[in-house]
Enzyme design. Sequence first.
Site, PDB file in Angstrom:
ATOM      1  N   HIS A  94      18.827 -29.939 -86.904  1.00  0.00           N
ATOM      2  CA  HIS A  94      18.564 -29.195 -85.520  1.00  0.00           C
ATOM      3  C   HIS A  94      16.890 -28.668 -85.478  1.00  0.00           C
ATOM      4  CE1 HIS A  94      20.482 -25.876 -82.871  1.00  0.00           C
ATOM      5  NE2 HIS A  94      20.046 -26.716 -82.285  1.00  0.00           N
ATOM      6  N   SER A 125      26.804 -34.156 -69.002  1.00  0.00           N
ATOM      7  CA  SER A 125      26.871 -33.397 -70.037  1.00  0.00           C
ATOM      8  C   SER A 125      26.478 -31.952 -69.493  1.00  0.00           C
ATOM      9  CB  SER A 125      25.995 -33.480 -71.397  1.00  0.00           C
ATOM     10  OG  SER A 125      26.159 -34.687 -71.837  1.00  0.00           O
ATOM     11  N   ARG A 145      30.857 -34.391 -70.939  1.00  0.00           N
ATOM     12  CA  ARG A 145      30.764 -33.821 -72.202  1.00  0.00           C
ATOM     13  C   ARG A 145      30.512 -32.340 -71.953  1.00  0.00           C
ATOM     14  NH1 ARG A 145      26.889 -32.854 -76.182  1.00  0.00           N
ATOM     15  NH2 ARG A 145      27.669 -32.671 -78.172  1.00  0.00           N
ATOM     16  N   HIS A 202      30.161 -30.915 -82.014  1.00  0.00           N
ATOM     17  CA  HIS A 202      28.888 -30.432 -81.500  1.00  0.00           C
ATOM     18  C   HIS A 202      28.052 -30.297 -82.794  1.00  0.00           C
ATOM     19  CE1 HIS A 202      25.778 -27.052 -80.891  1.00  0.00           C
ATOM     20  NE2 HIS A 202      25.435 -28.168 -79.777  1.00  0.00           N
ATOM     21  N   ASN A 203      26.866 -30.736 -82.901  1.00  0.00           N
ATOM     22  CA  ASN A 203      25.927 -30.654 -84.128  1.00  0.00           C
ATOM     23  C   ASN A 203      26.661 -30.848 -85.155  1.00  0.00           C
ATOM     24  OD1 ASN A 203      23.978 -30.199 -82.192  1.00  0.00           O
ATOM     25  ND2 ASN A 203      23.400 -28.008 -82.899  1.00  0.00           N
ATOM     26  N   GLU A 224      28.336 -35.825 -82.973  1.00  0.00           N
ATOM     27  CA  GLU A 224      26.652 -35.578 -82.432  1.00  0.00           C
ATOM     28  C   GLU A 224      25.858 -35.837 -83.568  1.00  0.00           C
ATOM     29  OE1 GLU A 224      24.070 -32.716 -79.566  1.00  0.00           O
ATOM     30  OE2 GLU A 224      25.857 -31.843 -80.524  1.00  0.00           O
ATOM     31  N   LYS A 261      26.624 -43.465 -77.257  1.00  0.00           N
ATOM     32  CA  LYS A 261      26.470 -42.469 -75.908  1.00  0.00           C
ATOM     33  C   LYS A 261      25.019 -42.086 -76.028  1.00  0.00           C
ATOM     34  CE  LYS A 261      26.894 -37.971 -74.435  1.00  0.00           C
ATOM     35  NZ  LYS A 261      25.616 -37.434 -74.924  1.00  0.00           N
TER      36      LYS A 261
END
Length: 842
Positions: A447, A599, A627, A397-398, A427, A530
Amino acid sequence: RYPLTTTSVQIEQFFSPMKTCVETALSDVHVPEKLLSGVNVLKVNTNGKIQPRILTLSVDKCTIFITASKVKNGRLGGGSLILKPVLRKVRSLGGIDTTEEPENSELMIDIGSVDRIQRGQNTLRFEIARRTSDKSCRSPSSKRQSKQLEPNKSFSIIFRGERTLDLMTLPEDDRDEILDAIDNVISTYQAAKVNACNDVLLLRYIWLDVDKDHSNTINLEELGKILNRINFKISKKDLNSLYIKFGRNIGLDKSKRKVGLSFKQCVTFLHMIKRDTWQVKPVNEIWNQLFGEYRSTGELRTKISAEMFLKKFLHDKQGQHEVTIDVVRGVFRQLNQLEVADVNSKVSRQEENYIDKNHFEAYLLSKENDIFDPLREEFNEKSMMEPISHYWINSSHNTYLVGDQLQSYSSVEMYMNALYRGCRCLEIDIWDGGDKNDPDPVPIVYHGHTMTTKIPFIDIIKSIKVFLNFHPNTYPIILSLENHCSLPYQEAMADQLTNTLGTSLFVPDEDILNGELPSPESLKGMVVLKGRRLTEVEEEEFNFDENDSVQTEEGSLLRSDRKVYVKTAPQLARLTLLHSTPYKKWKKSILNPAHYMHSFSENSISRLCRRHKSTDWIVYNQKHMSRTFPSGKRVDSSNYNPVQAWATGCQLVALNFQTPDPPLRINDGRFRENGGCGYVLKPEELLQDSDPEQFYPGPAQLYVRVLSGSCLPKPKGQKKGECIDSYVKVALFDVSTKNEKAVMDCHTTNIVNDNGFFPIWRNAEFHFTVQNQSVAMLQLTVWDKDVGKPHDFIASAAIPISCLREGYRSVQLFDSNNTRSGPFDFAVLLVEIKFERTLLEI
């Protein structure tokens, strides 16, 4: 307390020839002469500045030096100045230290600490160097530095998990020739070290640090430093007494004792300390229990035969009924050739059908006897032919963030770290970037609406391409594109993806879109996108709880539960396979084409599992993808328990890879299976067409007894500090079959003070009820107790219950970066596992 009885004759019989097996193997490796004499390179510091340095490989090929002047016999310039290592500061949660390094900083890296060599400029230091050069390109020095930043001459040595040494060769030198030689040395070391026991390898690893005068001997003072380094506390008075007795026993007079012990003598001294402890060693208990302390003749049992080892140990205790006597004889041959401090052995090297207690202990602690089933750990190519919806996929994630979610660095280095950690779903949050002087759109990654730093999207794609170039058989890398860009920037993204990745980019055709999802094998070496295939869709990750909103200092929301409409550029949409759509009802979702996916935030997982609704989710996940990702409240980049999401069949359970907490360590254990390729075939009950609950095995009873540890390092592998007060936490992460909630049961051993070398825990037997054997995980974590402050993490291992082996087993421990390099290469626990399985009657 320490009855030392070794003779000088016995010492000379041990360790012949003088070199260790590792040094002997490395001596045969050919390296360019210039690497041994010193190669001029450019070193990138933490602040991005470039300094000239000399890269040297020691004559024994065990150490890499980075120095300002020539190294001769471990000294700078052949003078009296002894090399002192200066290591990069460890990255904190919020970022990385970028203060300028001293001009005279020197560095030495043991070859056993090196995790990998990376070609190119894919670390944070290189990013800072490029950024510094771009910002001040008008000055002559910056122009010169810009010319020096040549990717084809650049490389990074990654060591001890996350530390990087970032270098560039000069135009006259062949980078790949140098790196191929170092790679060859590393691979040779890895192959040779299996021929030595951990005690020998540990001493070899720290020898150069302690033997500062390079006399090849260890005196009394240096011996005290060794004992502190390996976490064994002893008073100066007791050590002095032991040293004198040991020296006399091996024939050293006062003058020779003053000079010190050789390597082989020092290994024997350490072995004696461990062997002659006042505590009853677990190996003695196991030996006496399985084979008997005495033979039928009344003599003390000093060795066992291959037949006895097979019957009483492997078959009766370990449950390895498939093992044959021929396999055991092969194991015995390897054990009897093992470099081990075996000064009182009654087994000659010619007696291949027998081993003594020391070699039996070496086997107990070896990788061969690991708690993780080697058949499940091995890569299984035949399992890679099913649709990708049938797999758990290692996901982050991130991925770009170095630390927290609000103000940390964004770095390409994190993508490389994740890929080498086995992650196969990355990601990327992409936004409009650049400035008015840029002639073309510049998509950037950070972010959004926070103070995190920004990096170009193209740099990430280039780094992934570099990874694929050196690892062409990688199973598909999925890029989860969180697209916040306007149409021109999306078009630029599409161009950058196609031009950079070329044939490595998977572009789906109508047959793929109208059928089932392709298999990992068919997508090998490819990048899969994706994102969105439609020109106007709802924002993908919109289904957040109201509590998921996070207020930043500026007052803007990181996430919200409102629907946002984003147009998707056709050029980007046609490249996308996995199409994100909002969740409404399972009945409707199941009717969607297979490439449609959902997700969910972590808070949605529990809600969707209430009242056994997870059955619909499991069925959906058999043909479609899901996800999950951390709550927006986790601004500290902490992680959620992934086990519940795995239990629903979710493939992409995304975690924050920059935070080494228990959930990430569980993830590491899960994807240790199948060769660490990042894809693990889901269990059969999650792939059944009918009600999956019919196929769940019943609860099982698990008994874990923690017996001892071996060669446990200090926190973060530090060289200095007090001896650790070690204890072990044993935890089971499971999912309740009654209410489908994630559950965790944890127990703790007693604390063994001032001993990480060979701690022994008593009465440390724990009982667990395993409810979902298919997804439950066992985690063993070693901690160091600190008074008045948080306890320090040492190392851990996580094992899927489905991959657990019974009997007396070793637990190979990993550091916070999921590596076993440097001092963690020797860290092991010895445990006893009992498992009582039951099946539900249907």
